[in-house]
Design an enzyme around this catalytic site. Structure first.
Site, PDB file in Angstrom:
ATOM      1  N   PHE A 138       0.856  -1.186   0.000  1.00 12.46           N
ATOM      2  CA  PHE A 138       0.000   0.000   0.000  1.00 12.46           C
ATOM      3  C   PHE A 138       0.887   1.228   0.000  1.00 12.46           C
ATOM      4  O   PHE A 138       1.587   1.496   0.983  1.00 12.46           O
ATOM      5  CB  PHE A 138      -0.880  -0.032   1.249  1.00 12.46           C
ATOM      6  CG  PHE A 138      -1.943   1.038   1.338  1.00 12.46           C
ATOM      7  CD1 PHE A 138      -3.173   0.858   0.722  1.00 12.46           C
ATOM      8  CD2 PHE A 138      -1.725   2.197   2.063  1.00 12.46           C
ATOM      9  CE1 PHE A 138      -4.175   1.817   0.839  1.00 12.46           C
ATOM     10  CE2 PHE A 138      -2.706   3.166   2.175  1.00 12.46           C
ATOM     11  CZ  PHE A 138      -3.940   2.972   1.551  1.00 12.46           C
ATOM     12  N   PRO A 143       8.662  10.124   1.231  1.00 12.37           N
ATOM     13  CA  PRO A 143       9.795  10.536   2.059  1.00 12.37           C
ATOM     14  C   PRO A 143       9.553  11.830   2.825  1.00 12.37           C
ATOM     15  O   PRO A 143      10.022  11.977   3.963  1.00 12.37           O
ATOM     16  CB  PRO A 143      10.928  10.697   1.034  1.00 12.37           C
ATOM     17  CG  PRO A 143      10.576   9.751  -0.058  1.00 12.37           C
ATOM     18  CD  PRO A 143       9.080   9.782  -0.154  1.00 12.37           C
ATOM     19  N   CYS A 247      -8.955   3.143   4.220  1.00 16.09           N
ATOM     20  CA  CYS A 247      -8.130   1.945   4.363  1.00 16.09           C
ATOM     21  C   CYS A 247      -7.310   2.007   5.646  1.00 16.09           C
ATOM     22  O   CYS A 247      -7.171   1.003   6.367  1.00 16.09           O
ATOM     23  CB  CYS A 247      -7.209   1.795   3.158  1.00 16.09           C
ATOM     24  SG  CYS A 247      -8.050   1.768   1.555  1.00 16.09           S
ATOM     25  N   ARG A 252      -5.786   0.510  11.305  1.00 21.71           N
ATOM     26  CA  ARG A 252      -5.645   0.993  12.684  1.00 21.71           C
ATOM     27  C   ARG A 252      -6.495   0.179  13.643  1.00 21.71           C
ATOM     28  O   ARG A 252      -6.121  -0.032  14.796  1.00 21.71           O
ATOM     29  CB  ARG A 252      -6.044   2.474  12.751  1.00 21.71           C
ATOM     30  CG  ARG A 252      -5.055   3.413  12.086  1.00 21.71           C
ATOM     31  CD  ARG A 252      -5.669   4.775  11.848  1.00 21.71           C
ATOM     32  NE  ARG A 252      -4.704   5.685  11.238  1.00 21.71           N
ATOM     33  CZ  ARG A 252      -5.036   6.843  10.656  1.00 21.71           C
ATOM     34  NH1 ARG A 252      -6.315   7.212  10.596  1.00 21.71           N
ATOM     35  NH2 ARG A 252      -4.101   7.610  10.129  1.00 21.71           N
ATOM     36  N   LEU A 347      13.258  -7.985  33.917  1.00 26.07           N
ATOM     37  CA  LEU A 347      14.193  -8.986  33.417  1.00 26.07           C
ATOM     38  C   LEU A 347      15.650  -8.559  33.549  1.00 26.07           C
ATOM     39  O   LEU A 347      16.555  -9.385  33.386  1.00 26.07           O
ATOM     40  CB  LEU A 347      13.900  -9.305  31.947  1.00 26.07           C
ATOM     41  CG  LEU A 347      12.907 -10.444  31.703  1.00 26.07           C
ATOM     42  CD1 LEU A 347      11.489 -10.041  32.094  1.00 26.07           C
ATOM     43  CD2 LEU A 347      12.938 -10.883  30.255  1.00 26.07           C
ATOM     44  N   GLY A 348      15.894  -7.285  33.856  1.00 28.82           N
ATOM     45  CA  GLY A 348      17.255  -6.816  33.990  1.00 28.82           C
ATOM     46  C   GLY A 348      18.043  -7.003  32.701  1.00 28.82           C
ATOM     47  O   GLY A 348      17.531  -6.825  31.601  1.00 28.82           O
ATOM     48  N   GLU A 372       0.724   4.341  10.733  1.00 27.28           N
ATOM     49  CA  GLU A 372      -0.747   4.421  10.708  1.00 27.28           C
ATOM     50  C   GLU A 372      -1.244   5.602  11.534  1.00 27.28           C
ATOM     51  O   GLU A 372      -2.310   5.541  12.156  1.00 27.28           O
ATOM     52  CB  GLU A 372      -1.379   3.115  11.221  1.00 27.28           C
ATOM     53  CG  GLU A 372      -0.815   1.861  10.632  1.00 27.28           C
ATOM     54  CD  GLU A 372      -1.352   1.539   9.266  1.00 27.28           C
ATOM     55  OE1 GLU A 372      -2.250   2.257   8.800  1.00 27.28           O
ATOM     56  OE2 GLU A 372      -0.861   0.574   8.664  1.00 27.28           O
ATOM     57  N   GLY A 373      -0.485   6.686  11.546  1.00 33.70           N
ATOM     58  CA  GLY A 373      -0.835   7.876  12.315  1.00 33.70           C
ATOM     59  C   GLY A 373      -0.047   7.943  13.605  1.00 33.70           C
ATOM     60  O   GLY A 373      -0.111   7.039  14.439  1.00 33.70           O
ATOM     61  N   PHE A 392      -4.482  20.788  12.965  1.00 35.79           N
ATOM     62  CA  PHE A 392      -3.383  20.055  12.338  1.00 35.79           C
ATOM     63  C   PHE A 392      -2.309  20.963  11.766  1.00 35.79           C
ATOM     64  O   PHE A 392      -1.186  20.543  11.542  1.00 35.79           O
ATOM     65  CB  PHE A 392      -3.940  19.143  11.228  1.00 35.79           C
ATOM     66  CG  PHE A 392      -4.853  18.071  11.747  1.00 35.79           C
ATOM     67  CD1 PHE A 392      -4.338  16.894  12.235  1.00 35.79           C
ATOM     68  CD2 PHE A 392      -6.225  18.256  11.767  1.00 35.79           C
ATOM     69  CE1 PHE A 392      -5.174  15.890  12.722  1.00 35.79           C
ATOM     70  CE2 PHE A 392      -7.066  17.272  12.254  1.00 35.79           C
ATOM     71  CZ  PHE A 392      -6.545  16.090  12.739  1.00 35.79           C
TER      72      PHE A 392
END
Length: 393
Positions: A138, A143, A247, A252, A347-348, A372-373, A392
């Site tokens: 897709f 860039p 889409c 998402r 877990l260190g 996806e945002g 925005f």
């Protein structure tokens, strides 16, 4: 000293299984077994080598029935949105790269053709893609244009009955192995989508390497150098930015569930490790600070799961708004990456190796956080829904 009680899985405390129908649970369990048998034994090596047997996996996933599983007809299974979400959760519990392969195939490439394509395009591609015999990608992000796709520079111009496609796309999952690319381009009549067979002259897809995230995934650039396409290559039902955004909302939705799979895998790993790791002659799990971390992470995982299941039910009953998708993606990915990072502390030093999945999930979620945002874009989508004001720019 009190005897230790039998441990519970994190989501058992929320009894989320009682909220999932029998059919959806059966699908979830089938995908979970596939991940346990096929993905877990090999994914650490795939990640370390920066490779993925994507073509083989696509055919196996096609036989499993998860490619385009929420779409109707054309060889697709027509399953519920909730079942699709649960499948994404189990796949991402294996690795985000595997879930991305399925998401891009089904929710981006296949969905674009299914929703916006001609009958001829659907018949040509969807059955093969559902079977994993053809792989799709897709092409929207460029860039210099990620969060602002309306600024894309890729252009399609008319030449008689044909289209000539020129431009570049970036960070494209499945790109260099795809048989078909859905490419979005500026035209004299708004943004349009095109179904581009990848063997068309002028099309190339060099793979992007040297990644520190989503290493078990194929990521590519798409280059269109005067790619000539017939007029029938255009998606007839998509005009403007609403086409690709529809889409993205599908993909998402899968991420809302998928990110929780990575978080659950990290948390279950941390619990098991803490029960076995001895510190000052006691299990690490017996210390209050460790239990506080595990309790807080379980709360966030459970709340995220309840949100995902609620949105899944709404989607199955009639659909959810883009702002509701943003709620789920923003919250669940943000909490998943926080859980992965906190589990690493339990877990260190062991947590930084591929012997355990925690750092691999954390690194993968760095990509999921922004594709996806980005989180910032989803905050602004929610902000616009609350205030009526677009912020925005």
């Amino acid at each position: 000293m009190a005897r230790p009680t039998p441990p519970l899985s994190p989501l058992h405390l929320f009894d989320t299984d009682s909220l999932i129908g029998e059919d959806d649970r059966s699908i979830r369990d089938t995908v979970r077994r596939f991940v346990d048998d096929r993905i877990r034994p090999e994914v650490a090596q795939w990640y370390e080598s920066g490779s993925l047997p994507a073509r083989d996996l696509a055919q196996e996933l096609g036989r499993l029935g998860v490619l385009g599983m929420h779409l109707e007809g054309y060889g697709c299974a027509g399953m519920s949105a909730t079942a699709y979400g649960l499948a994404c959760l189990e796949l991402e519990a294996g690795d985000s790269g595997v879930r991305s392969l399925v998401s891009v195939q089904g929710s981006l490439a296949m969905f674009a053709i299914w929703k916006h394509g001609s009958e001829e395009q659907k018949q040509e591609w969807l059955p093969r893609m559902a079977a994993g015999e053809a792989i799709g990608c897709f092409g929207l992000t460029e860039p210099d244009f990620g969060s602002n796709p309306a600024g894309m520079r890729t252009r399609a111009r008319r030449d008689g009955d044909d289209w000539i496609l020129t431009g570049n796309k970036m960070w494209i999952t499945n790109g260099s192995i795809a048989d078909v690319a859905i490419v979005w381009a500026q035209t004299d009549d708004r943004i349009r989508g095109f179904v581009v067979p990848t063997d068309t002259p002028g099309f190339s897809a060099p793979e992007i390497t040297r990644k520190l995230s989503l290493r078990a995934s194929v990521t590519s650039e798409l280059v269109m150098d005067e790619v000539r396409l017939p007029g029938s290559a255009m998606l007839p039902e998509a005009a403007g930015l609403s086409g690709p955004l529809s889409c993205l909302n599908e993909a998402r939705f899968g991420i809302i569930f998928g990110a929780l799979g990575a978080a659950r895998d990290c948390l279950e790993t941390a619990v098991a490790y803490a029960r076995e790791r001895m510190i000052f002659d006691r299990p690490l799990a017996s210390y209050q600070l460790t239990q506080a971390k595990l309790a807080d992470m379980t709360l966030e995982l459970g709340k995220g799961m309840l949100l995902a299941l609620h949105l899944g039910r709404l989607e199955d009953e009639g659909g959810i708004a883009p702002a509701q998708v943003s709620l789920g993606k923003l919250n669940n990915v943000r909490e998943a990456i926080a859980i992965a990072r906190e589990c690493r502390t339990i877990l260190g030093a062991a947590g930084i190796t591929t012997e355990y999945p925690v750092m691999r999930h954390a690194n993968n979620l760095e990509s999921v956080l922004t594709y996806e945002g980005t989180s910032e874009v989803h905050q602004l989508v929610i902000g616009q829904a609350l205030t009526g004001e677009a912020a925005f720019r």
